[in-house]
Design a protein around this motif. Structure first.
Motif, PDB file in Angstrom:
ATOM      1  N   LYS A 147       0.758  -1.263  -0.069  1.00 33.58           N
ATOM      2  CA  LYS A 147       0.110  -0.052  -0.141  1.00 33.58           C
ATOM      3  C   LYS A 147       0.983   1.328   0.005  1.00 33.58           C
ATOM      4  N   LEU A 148       0.514   2.185  -1.001  1.00 32.40           N
ATOM      5  CA  LEU A 148       1.352   3.285  -0.960  1.00 32.40           C
ATOM      6  C   LEU A 148       0.998   4.121   0.275  1.00 32.40           C
ATOM      7  N   ALA A 149       2.201   4.778   0.988  1.00 28.72           N
ATOM      8  CA  ALA A 149       2.012   5.333   2.366  1.00 28.72           C
ATOM      9  C   ALA A 149       2.427   6.681   2.242  1.00 28.72           C
ATOM     10  N   ALA A 150       3.540   7.098   1.538  1.00 26.12           N
ATOM     11  CA  ALA A 150       4.120   8.245   1.559  1.00 26.12           C
ATOM     12  C   ALA A 150       5.224   8.657   0.297  1.00 26.12           C
ATOM     13  N   MET A 151       5.249   9.784   0.188  1.00 26.87           N
ATOM     14  CA  MET A 151       6.379  10.191  -0.748  1.00 26.87           C
ATOM     15  C   MET A 151       7.098  11.559  -0.164  1.00 26.87           C
ATOM     16  N   GLU A 152       8.521  11.595  -0.242  1.00 29.58           N
ATOM     17  CA  GLU A 152       9.345  12.517  -0.060  1.00 29.58           C
ATOM     18  C   GLU A 152      10.142  13.201  -1.058  1.00 29.58           C
ATOM     19  N   LEU A 153      10.373  14.305  -1.361  1.00 32.90           N
ATOM     20  CA  LEU A 153      10.964  14.923  -2.408  1.00 32.90           C
ATOM     21  C   LEU A 153      11.675  16.028  -2.360  1.00 32.90           C
TER      22      LEU A 153
END
Length: 203
Positions: A158-164
């Motif tokens: 399950k997709l939980a987070a993104m950091e950029l």
């Protein structure tokens, strides 16, 4: 005793390796299985001058269609209809229309709405785990990419987070909640019609 210690160290290393070995597999499974996506998000942008947190909901229909509705601290809607991006600032009563391919580049919207965008533009590697989330680190293959790196986090599949981190050093962290990978979406969901009395500007 020495052999026992070596076995214990080896076992610990194997456990650590297996714990970090699944993020890329989760990403690939996510890309393979997911044609639509919806949920809520909280986004924090950290710059040299200030931090700003916003939240809202999103809908995605692959390939290339997306809608992000920001509800706090301001109301704003961003729609990608496959050809154009419509940015509707409700408080300003203003819509900005731009070419989708030229505008979104390697943004989170592009990556999430296109199954092949990430692997075609970035080199992927496992990047450990934190708070029960396993991360993939994506670094750009070309020097003039819009981001220095992107991290994508999964809890299981399950997709939980993104950091950029962008080229100016600004960092964005996105937490996803209430993810639905089988939403009932149609292309009509992503058709944007500017409300009456709203200025429409073209880029």
């Amino acid at each position: 005793m020495k052999n026992w210690k070596q076995t214990l160290v080896l076992a610990a290393a194997l456990v650590a390796t297996s714990a970090h070995a699944g993020a890329i597999d989760s990403l690939k499974k996510f890309n393979q299985d997911t044609d639509g996506l919806s949920g809520s998000f909280t986004q924090t942008v950290q710059s040299k001058k200030k931090n700003q947190t916003s939240s809202g909901t999103f809908q995605i229909l692959r390939p290339g269609l997306f809608k992000w509705d920001y509800s706090r601290p301001y109301k704003q809607t961003i729609v990608g209809d496959g050809k154009h991006i419509w940015l509707y600032d409700i408080d300003l009563k203003q819509v900005t229309k731009s070419n989708q391919d030229q505008t979104i580049g390697d943004s989170p919207a592009a990556i999430l709405s296109n199954k092949t965008a990430l692997e075609s533009s970035y080199t992927l590697k496992e990047d450990g785990s934190a708070g029960g989330i396993q991360y993939v680190l994506a670094t750009p293959k070309r020097a003039n990419a819009g981001y220095q790196f992107i991290r994508i986090g999964f809890q299981g599949d399950k997709l939980a987070a993104m950091e950029l981190k962008d080229g100016f050093g600004n960092q964005t962290a996105i937490k996803f909640n209430n993810i639905n990978t089988k939403p009932n979406l149609s292309r009509g969901t992503f058709k944007f019609v500017a409300p009456k009395g709203v200025d429409v500007l073209s880029n």
